[in-house]
Design an enzyme around this catalytic site. Structure first.
Site, PDB file in Angstrom:
ATOM      1  N   GLU A 321       0.848  -0.994  -3.511  1.00 18.60           N
ATOM      2  CA  GLU A 321       1.977  -1.051  -2.033  1.00 18.60           C
ATOM      3  C   GLU A 321       1.993   0.453  -2.513  1.00 18.60           C
ATOM      4  O   GLU A 321       1.919   1.702  -2.793  1.00 18.60           O
ATOM      5  CB  GLU A 321       3.557  -0.550  -3.693  1.00 18.60           C
ATOM      6  CG  GLU A 321       4.686  -1.088  -3.119  1.00 18.60           C
ATOM      7  CD  GLU A 321       5.268   0.107  -2.256  1.00 18.60           C
ATOM      8  OE1 GLU A 321       5.185   0.535  -1.381  1.00 18.60           O
ATOM      9  OE2 GLU A 321       5.923   1.037  -3.053  1.00 18.60           O
ATOM     10  N   CYS A 355       9.208   5.188  -1.247  1.00 17.39           N
ATOM     11  CA  CYS A 355       8.915   3.876  -0.343  1.00 17.39           C
ATOM     12  C   CYS A 355      10.087   2.718   0.294  1.00 17.39           C
ATOM     13  O   CYS A 355       8.871   3.042   2.012  1.00 17.39           O
ATOM     14  CB  CYS A 355       8.072   3.232  -1.062  1.00 17.39           C
ATOM     15  SG  CYS A 355       7.022   4.151  -2.556  1.00 17.39           S
TER      16      CYS A 355
END
Length: 570
Positions: A321, A355
């Site tokens: 990720e 994120c």
């Protein structure tokens, strides 16, 4: 030269059942009590509340000392000459933890210990592992909740609510819900048309070898998930925590150990990134990499795995990720108040170091005056301060490298004719790494401030003509290499249906009339594709399967008495 791995005695949990038959024993050892789970409630920490007093005491205690954090391999602690310190980002002269970087030899030693431990740990029934995970979740929710939050606040500069959401609720959710998902996975068994003659079984093994878990600074919970979900499924890990989340991650290791995870299952390896990457990718026992971090680092690891592919016993599983350039798209029919409040929260909570944080905003000309004034008005009210000032909305960015990177984008905005800073733009690292929430309007939708990941409190805005809705949707989908999160604000239902399809590949987590941040374990499984990662959806039911190796077993009870098939008869 790689160290040879030799068998050792496993001192963990032993099987507590007797075999009576092959398939029956397998089914018996994996028989699980049925249970349900729900998301951990988020505490309020209101003035005068019990939890607030407990947190204040934990902050005071943790601020008054420097924790010594060792390298942990199996049952042993190690300390090297490479001494490092974790400091408080909002007061970088104050040290929070002293730790040590592992040498390549120690990383290799950890590989050996992990590989030797894996088959013994894999032999522990899933029911026993799940009990450990549930105990750990209870410890996190009660005995250690304030310590986890205090370590996250002081070490990663999170405010009360951001710490509570992360190092309490989300971490507990990952531990509890992954245990629940693992239990649910085992409910599936293949078809056995006549169990009296033939029985079919599916069982799940841990990965043969070790998993390398590389976790980031921005979410304490991610560290726990990356290191311990493979372990839940019978795998073993080498956990490289972020230097800037060292103390909170160490607390997770201690809690999981107290709950019953045996030595050698998760090895705690602070070290230099390239040292870790070079060593783990050179080992033939590498079974997987569980990673959250930057695209260049993940690319480097993937490239190293590719170069060494002929060395490995298995094809390593790679989960990554890697962040994003997340968007809010505002349709002319949108609710202005919702846009303003959602964008402020998404862009500036935890200094935009999520994120999923909103980094680019697309607004129609017709709504821009109201949205602009609303953003500026609220931005002026945001207090940026020490995390122990409980009325602070946000605090400092994580370290000097982040400060320098984010500052460079603000300086770019100050010097470019295409960009205008309409709010914020100030920064000061004399005491802490403080950057004021900054809003930049861009005339060019392809300027680097609109396309590159900044990972800081900088919101870039492009104002489009109302008639250019379709072109703007295409722009959103094509102007960055990322596809993590995105949000569309509109009251026009037919447009929302259209946008859902038009932006189908632009985000792994898509929000309608809500901010692009705030995914909850079990509610919005998280992850993106393209350069945002492998989209394996942490917090969802499929994630645990990535760390197990299924085995299909068939047992026949009736002797086979003929080699010929009936059609062969004359």
């Amino acid at each position: 030269m790689m160290i040879a791995c030799r068998p050792t005695v496993f001192v963990g949990i032993r099987r507590m059942f007797h075999r009576s038959s092959v398939m029956g024993a397998i089914l018996k050892e994996e028989k699980l009590d049925d249970f349900t789970v729900k998301n951990e409630p988020i505490l309020g920490y209101l003035p005068g509340s019990k939890e607030r007093k407990e947190l204040e005491a934990a902050l005071e205690d943790m601020s008054s000392k420097v924790e010594d954090v060792p390298i942990i391999i199996g049952e042993k602690e190690y300390r090297t000459k490479e001494v490092k310190y974790q400091v408080m980002p909002h007061d970088h002269k104050k040290q929070l933890a002293k730790f040590y970087w592992a040498t390549p030899d120690l990383v290799e030693k950890a590989i050996c210990v992990a590989v030797e431990t894996q088959p013994k740990w894999d032999a522990v029934p899933m029911a026993e592992r799940i009990k450990i995970w549930m105990r750990a979740a209870d410890l996190m929710a009660t005995k250690y909740r304030m310590q986890l939050n205090a370590a996250t606040m002081l070490g990663q500069a999170k405010t009360i609510v951001q710490a509570e959401i992360d190092s309490a609720a989300e971490l507990i959710d990952f531990i509890r819900l992954n245990a629940f998902f693992a239990k649910e996975v085992l409910k599936y068994q293949p078809i056995s048309e006549d169990p009296k003659t033939t029985l079919n079984l599916m069982r799940y093994r841990g990965l043969d070898g070790f998993v390398a878990a590389v976790s980031p600074f921005n979410f304490t919970a991610i560290g726990g998930n990356l290191a311990y979900t493979p372990a839940l499924m019978g795998s073993v890990t080498l956990w490289k925590p972020s230097d800037t989340a060292l103390l909170s991650n160490y607390l997770i290791w201690k809690i999981m150990t107290e709950a019953g995870v045996p030595p050698g299952v998760v090895n705690f390896i602070p070290t230099d990134g390239p040292v870790f990457g070079d060593t783990i990718t050179a080992s033939p026992h590498l079974a997987g990499i569980n990673f959250t971090g930057s695209v260049p680092t993940f690319n480097r690891l993937w490239s190293q795995v590719g170069k060494n592919i002929n060395k490995y016993r298995n094809f390593p599983r790679l989960i990554g990720e890697c962040g994003g350039k997340n968007y809010h798209f505002v349709h002319p029919s949108a609710n202005v108040e919702s846009v303003v409040n959602g964008t402020i929260r998404s862009a500036f909570e935890f200094c935009g170091q999520k994120c999923s944080a909103c980094s680019r905003l697309y607004v129609p000309e017709s709504l821009w005056p109201k949205i602009k004034s609303g953003l500026i008005e609220i931005r002026e009210k945001l207090k940026v301060a020490d995390v122990k000032e409980f009325d602070a909305f946000t605090s400092a960015v994580i370290d000097d490298k982040a400060f320098s990177r984010i500052k460079s984008y603000i300086d770019h905005a100050k010097s470019s004719d295409n960009l205008e800073i309409i709010a914020g733009g100030k920064y000061d690292d004399s005491k802490g790494y403080f950057i004021q929430p900054t809003i930049v309007q861009s005339k060019d939708p392809l300027d680097k401030i609109m396309t590159e990941e900044i990972f800081g409190p900088v919101l870039s805005v492009y104002v489009y003509k109302d008639k250019e809705v379709e072109n703007t949707l295409k722009l959103i989908d094509s102007s960055t290499p990322y596809a993590l999160t995105g949000a569309v604000f509109a009251e026009d239902k037919s447009f929302l249906e259209h946008a859902l399809e038009a932006l189908k590949n632009s985000a792994g987590n898509f929000y309608i009339n809500d901010k692009s941040t705030g995914s909850v374990v079990g509610q919005q499984p998280f992850g993106g594709a393209r350069m945002s990662g492998t989209n394996d959806k942490a917090g969802g039911p499929h994630y645990v399967l990535r760390w197990a190796s299924p085995q299909s077993v068939k047992e026949t009870f009736v002797p086979l008495k003929e080699w010929k098939y009936p059609y062969m008869s004359k």
